[in-house]
Every structure is written in structure tokens, then in C-alpha cells.
Design an enzyme around this catalytic site. Structure first.
Site, PDB file in Angstrom:
ATOM      1  N   GLN A 120      13.521 -57.288 -27.683  1.00 48.78           N
ATOM      2  CA  GLN A 120      12.097 -57.614 -27.785  1.00 48.78           C
ATOM      3  C   GLN A 120      11.643 -58.477 -26.606  1.00 48.78           C
ATOM      4  OE1 GLN A 120      12.183 -59.529 -31.724  1.00 48.78           O
ATOM      5  NE2 GLN A 120      10.708 -57.983 -32.382  1.00 48.78           N
ATOM      6  N   HIS A 175       7.608 -67.490 -28.196  1.00 50.84           N
ATOM      7  CA  HIS A 175       7.179 -68.451 -29.207  1.00 50.84           C
ATOM      8  C   HIS A 175       6.483 -69.606 -28.520  1.00 50.84           C
ATOM      9  CE1 HIS A 175      10.326 -66.180 -31.349  1.00 50.84           C
ATOM     10  NE2 HIS A 175       9.517 -66.348 -32.371  1.00 50.84           N
ATOM     11  N   LYS A 235      -0.815 -62.726 -39.488  1.00 47.21           N
ATOM     12  CA  LYS A 235      -0.613 -62.223 -38.125  1.00 47.21           C
ATOM     13  C   LYS A 235      -1.752 -61.298 -37.724  1.00 47.21           C
ATOM     14  CE  LYS A 235       2.434 -58.566 -39.921  1.00 47.21           C
ATOM     15  NZ  LYS A 235       3.750 -57.916 -39.833  1.00 47.21           N
ATOM     16  N   HIS A 263       4.394 -67.003 -33.172  1.00 50.43           N
ATOM     17  CA  HIS A 263       5.327 -65.925 -32.825  1.00 50.43           C
ATOM     18  C   HIS A 263       4.513 -64.816 -32.160  1.00 50.43           C
ATOM     19  CE1 HIS A 263       8.319 -67.349 -36.032  1.00 50.43           C
ATOM     20  NE2 HIS A 263       7.197 -67.942 -36.382  1.00 50.43           N
TER      21      HIS A 263
END
Length: 635
Positions: free
Chosen positions: A380, A384, A464, A510
Site C-alpha cells: 500500500q 498516517h 472515512k 489514515h
């Protein structure tokens, strides 16, 4: 007396209880004919549903999303009806609606063949043309169990047997076929006109590999003939673009049975990978991120503290050493908190942005693996941001702008924004969830982005934003994310010294832009049908000689191009020039430079661009400038 309020605010009054169909008929014969169902006070119901008193009602037709849902649900039942008609010994199990269609699972003594699917689809059309009414009735649970046992439908009886004994169940009948279903359905089979069966696959009963294998028949259904044809055309185009097929043809990667769910990258594929990674590394560098690297294996206790162990244990690879349990990391966030905790952090250090190309492992079931799009080992572009509450809004606004720039560079112009809110099972206080959800929504408003709400789809530790790409053929790919997390820093005891000299918990954001690099590269391959933009193409230029007399000049030309940072192949094979050109056209190389005696004498090259474009003869430097500009412009 029943007063029915319609969506436009008008009210229709009836002397007593009234069905949805009767209300539609009172409005007009056209609407009565088009009605597939209704929404009574927000609940989707059959047209036969009786409204007992005052209510709000919207008539549902094929033009509505709910209407398409009804069509697909009812077509799944039509499939089961046809299968039972043609294969009476087959047992029906479950048949839900899925994206773009439906499926139904059957137990039968032999596998269904492609010829069977043709026959089943033909029978579905015949049954639909009979326009049989679809009728609902309700039975007590035990009576329904006995009913299906008498029919020889053991799976249905088992499903109903798992329902509490004091509950009634609803059944829907069309012609000679009756099925368990909570509904609702369209009023008759004649409403089902535009469908196609796609394939048959294996599926375990109740999704458990210890149970018997069933046959899952997939189908698609649409409101109009044109929509069905558009979908089938899109599938044909998607098949041509399949990254697994192109990965083999372009020699990019392969998946091997010796390591299922992981990728073996070939030189050309790894070149593409590196272009994506180095681009994203520059994004880190230019936007205030410090790149870090965490370990692959972390103690089980850390995952228990974060809550991941309880939530994701079945999808984690574990190991043991010296009587300690460890897990291969399925995500990078706990490791970044451990880095943040080293040394004292001040409010002056915030926001502190960490980025990592972190390799993660998740124990995905074999049936869910799909080329490089769904794998067990992936990397990925994980970041952060440790910040204060006051920073959240500005950080989210800046992140959305950055993500838009990245997607644009990769050729994606159409982005869909969703805010996924708190799920039922979550950690953290309602107050912190309120703050986090508000900040995400407000950040999108300030960014000028229209967004949808996805209720209950947030992570267990925070809400999110989901950033979804729409590709060249209309498919959607959810890639980017921004999550606001008040809980994990608390659980792992992260803190900073505030302006007041006291200890405070940071907020943790995140974020990932491309997400899994493997998946994103698969999306890129399919978006561009393998014809990657020049800046991403593993080979940007192929230099081809006509005879051996031009070979030295070919290598000189290639050297000049490489000195300008271009990726070049020289093809000196003793083949006809037409065969060489065809070979590199099939490899989707952006530029081909052909050199014969005329070009050798003039110090030039004859240039062809991808798509059989003849760009004529030019100097080597002019050609180098042309290709370099295409790379720089990311066209």
C-alpha cells in the site's frame, strides 16, 4: 378513511384500506401499468400491499433504482422457476440480488452445461411471456417447513427451520412454482423482459467449505433492452481489457500455484511497478511526508490492543517463535504509532506525516482471489497523519486536492466521493464520531465535492471518505481513503506535549491514494487496455533496423535516447521490418523508430506512434524531445 400523500405533496383520499396498485390506478392507467412496487413510509412493498391508514407513498417503476432491484430479485425467482420446470429433481436454495444482476444456487445431480443455460434462459423467456401473477401468502414457520419438506426442498426447509418458531414466513408463487422470500416482487412475470444468464460456478452451501458443493447460476437483468445491451457490450470490452490476459500477453507478471494470491513480477511489469512507486514516493516527498518502514511481523498483543485481532483474526497469517504468537501485518497503522511514540513529540511537530510502501498480508479465501486485483500479499501507499483536532479539516482538504492531482496524472478524471459513517460495532465515543464525521463532510464541502453518505460503512475505529474512480468503460473502483481515528492513539498510548505543557492524544488520519499498488496497476492496465501512457510504458521506444547495415546507428540512437532517461529496446532480429513493427504494435509500445539506408544517411529516424500513426521522418534529437515531452506531460 385513508389519506395517501404522494411525493409531490398532493393527497389522495380513499374511503378505507387501499392497495398500492389501486392508488397507482387512481392516478392514471399509464402509471398503473408501469408500477412495479411502492414505497410506503420509506419501506419497499409489493403493489398488492394494503395501506390501512394515512401514509406517504411513492409508486416505484422501472425508472427507479428500487424498481431495478425488484426486477433483478424477481428475475432470480424466474430463474429458479425455469430450472424446476426443466429439471424437477433440482433443489433450490438461495437467490439474492448482486451488483448488476443476481444469482441462484441449486443442488442437482450433475453440473449444468452451457447448453443447459441456453435452455433455461429460453424457458425463462417463455414463462415471462405468460405474464403469470406473482402472489404472496404467509404461513406459520412450522407449516412452511412441512410444506417445503413435502415438496422435497430440503434446503428451503432447513432455512425456514432456522427462523424462530413464533414467526410467520412469506412465500411467493408464480404459476406452478412457489418460493420462500420476504419480498417484495414485481406484480407479474410479464414485467421481466430484459435478462441474460451469464455463467455457472460452484458455491458451498451457506458459504462453508465443509458443506456440499452447489451450482451457482449467475444472471443479469435490466429495465430496458438498451441497458441490457450496453451492459453486455461493456462486459465484452472488459474481457478484452482483462489485466490477467494482458499481463500474459505483455509479459508483465504471472500468478503461480506455488504461492497462490501473490504476484511474480516480470522485468517489464516491475518497471511499471517502479514507475508507479517512484511517482508516489515523489508525492510523499513533495507534500511533507517522511517515509518510514515498519516490520512485517508484530506480536499478537499489539493487534489485540488495537482491536484488529478480534475483528480480523480469520484473515491474518500467524506464526509462533519461542512461545510467542505473532501475526504478519494486514495493515501498517500500529507500526506507525510505534514509530511516533519514539521520543517526545511536541505540538510544534504536528501535523506529522508518515508514509510507507508497506507490504501487507491478508488470508483471503481462494475463491475471492482475482489476478492482481485481489491478492494475499500486497503493498500500500500507506500514510498516517498525526495531528490535533484543529488540524483535521485543513489536512483533509489538502489531501483531497492531492488525490485529485494524482488521479488526473494517471488518467482518471471522474471521481465519486462517499462518506462512510459509524457502524454498529465500533470503538470510541459518540462525541468523537460526531467530530470525525462532521470534519470529513465539511472537508469535502470546502473542496467543492458533491458526496454521498454510506451509512454504517465506516471502519470500526472511525469514519472515512471513500474515493472511487470511474474508468473508461464505466466501471467503478474504490481506491483512495481518508479515515479519522481518535481511538487507536488512545489504545496504543500515543501522546504529544501540548502548548499548555500537558500530555495530549493526537488524532490519527489514515490515508491511501492508490491503495494496493497491485490492484491499482491492474486497474491501470484495464483502463488503458494495456496501451499504457508513455510515462508508464515499460518500453517507451523500440528502435528497428531494416538490414544489418544500420545496426550500429540503431545502437547509437538508442544510447542517445537512454541518456535522456527513456526506456528503449533495439530489435536487431533478422526479420522483415513489417513483422518487427507488427510485433511491437502488439506489445503496445508507444513509439517505434525505423532506420533504413535513407535514415542512416540523413542521421534521422522514421517514427511511428501507437495506433499505426505515421509521424514521418525527423532527427534523433527531435524524436527524443517528442518522446520526452509525452513523458513529462503524462499523456
Amino acid at each position: 378513511m385513508s389519506d395517501i400523500t404522494l411525493p409531490d405533496g398532493s393527497v389522495r383520499s380513499f374511503p378505507g384500506p387501499v392497495t398500492v396498485a389501486e392508488v397507482a390506478a387512481s392516478i392514471g392507467t399509464g402509471l398503473a401499468k408501469a408500477a412495479l412496487g411502492g414505497k410506503v413510509d420509506g419501506a419497499l412493498v409489493d403493489t398488492s400491499f394494503r395501506i390501512e391508514g394515512n401514509a406517504n407513498l411513492a409508486i416505484v417503476t422501472a425508472k427507479d433504482a428500487d424498481g431495478l432491484e425488484l426486477i433483478r430479485h424477481s428475475t432470480a425467482h424466474l430463474l429458479a422457476y425455469a430450472v424446476k420446470d426443466l429439471f424437477p429433481e433440482a433443489q433450490v436454495t438461495i437467490g439474492p440480488v448482486i451488483e448488476n444482476g443476481f444469482y441462484y444456487d441449486f443442488a442437482y445431480k450433475r453440473p449444468f452445461t452451457p447448453e443447459d443455460l441456453v435452455a433455461i434462459e429460453k424457458r425463462m423467456t417463455e414463462l415471462a411471456n405468460k405474464d403469470e401473477p406473482i402472489v404472496r401468502r404467509v404461513l406459520p414457520r412450522d407449516e412452511a417447513v412441512a410444506h417445503f419438506k413435502n415438496m422435497g426442498e430440503a434446503y428451503k426447509a432447513e432455512i425456514i427451520g432456522s427462523i424462530p418458531a413464533d414467526q410467520d414466513v412469506s412465500l411467493y408463487a408464480e404459476g406452478a412454482f412457489e418460493d420462500l422470500c420476504r419480498g417484495p416482487h414485481v406484480p407479474s412475470t410479464g414485467k421481466l423482459k430484459h435478462f441474460k444468464l451469464m455463467k455457472v460456478a460452484g458455491a458451498y452451501w451457506r458459504g462453508d467449505h465443509r458443506n456440499e458443493m452447489l451450482q451457482r447460476v449467475y444472471g443479469t437483468a435490466w429495465a430496458t433492452k438498451d441497458e441490457l445491451q450496453q451492459y453486455l457490450t461493456m462486459l465484452e470490452e472488459a474481457e478484452k481489457r482483462d489485466h490477467r490476459k494482458l499481463g500474459r500477453e505483455l509479459d508483465l507478471f504471472h500468478i503461480d500455484e506455488h504461492s497462490p494470491g501473490t504476484v511474480f513480477w516480470h522485468p517489464k511489469g516491475w518497471t511499471l511497478w517502479q514507475e508507479v512507486e517512484q511517482y508516489m514516493r515523489a508525492v510523499y516527498r513533495d507534500n511533507g511526508y517522511q517515509e518510514v518502514k515498519g516490520p512485517q511481523i508484530l506480536d499478537k498483543g499489539l493487534w489485540e490492543k488495537t482491536g484488529h485481532w478480534d475483528k480480523y483474526r480469520d484473515n491474518m497469517f500467524t506464526t509462533e517463535s519461542e512461545k510467542r504468537d505473532y501475526a504478519l501485518k494486514p495493515m501498517n497503522c500500529p507500526g506507525h504509532i510505534q514509530i511516533f511514540k519514539q521520543g517526545i513529540k511536541s505540538y510544534r511537530d504536528l501535523p506529522l506525516r508518515y508514509g510507507e510502501f508497506g507490504q501487507c498480508h491478508r488470508n483471503e479465501p481462494t475463491g475471492g482471489l482475482h489476478g492482481i486485483m485481489r491478492v494475499r500479499a500486497f503493498t500500500q501507499d500507506d500514510g498516517h497523519i498525526f495531528c490535533t483536532e484543529a488540524h483535521i479539516l485543513d489536512e483533509c482538504v489538502a489531501y483531497t486536492a492531492l488525490l485529485q492531482k494524482v488521479y488526473d496524472d494517471f488518467g482518471f478524471k471522474n471521481i465519486i466521493y462517499k462518506v462512510a459513517t459509524r457502524p454498529e460495532q465500533r470503538i470510541g465515543s459518540d462525541e468523537s464520531w460526531d467530530k470525525a464525521e462532521h470534519a470529513l463532510m465539511e472537508s469535502l464541502r470546502r473542496s467543492g465535492c458533491e458526496f454521498e453518505i454510506a451509512p454504517g460503512d465506516g471502519a470500526f475505529y472511525g469514519p472515512k471518505i471513500e474515493y472511487t474512480l470511474k474508468d473508461a468503460i464505466g466501471r467503478q473502483w474504490q481506491c483512495g481513503t481518508m479515515q479519522v481515528d481518535f481511538s487507536m492513539p488512545e489504545r496504543l498510548d500515543a501522546e504529544y506535549v501540548g502548548e499548555d505543557g500537558a500530555r495530549h492524544r493526537p488524532v490519527m488520519l489514515h490515508r491511501a491514494i492508490v491503495g494496493s499498488l497491485e490492484r491499482f496497476i491492474g486497474i491501470l492496465i484495464e483502463e488503458h487496455a494495456g496501451a499504457l501512457p508513455t510515462w508508464l510504458a515499460p518500453t517507451q521506444v523500440a528502435v528497428l533496423n531494416i538490414t544489418d547495415a544500420q545496426l550500429d546507428y540503431c545502437h547509437e540512437t538508442a544510447k542517445l535516447l537512454r541518456n535522456q532517461g527513456l526506456r528503449v529496446e533495439v530489435d536487431a532480429r533478422n526479420e522483415k521490418i513489417t513483422a518487427k513493427i507488427r510485433s511491437y504494435a502488439m506489445q503496445k509500445v508507444p513509439f517505434i523508430a525505423v532506420i533504413g539506408d535513407k535514415e542512416l544517411a540523413a542521421g534521422s529516424v522514421a517514427v511511428r506512434a501507437r495506433g499505426n500513426q505515421d509521424l514521418g521522418v525527423m532527427s534523433v534529437q527531435a524524436f527524443a524531445d517528442l518522446v520526452s515531452k509525452a513523458v513529462a506531460d503524462k499523456v
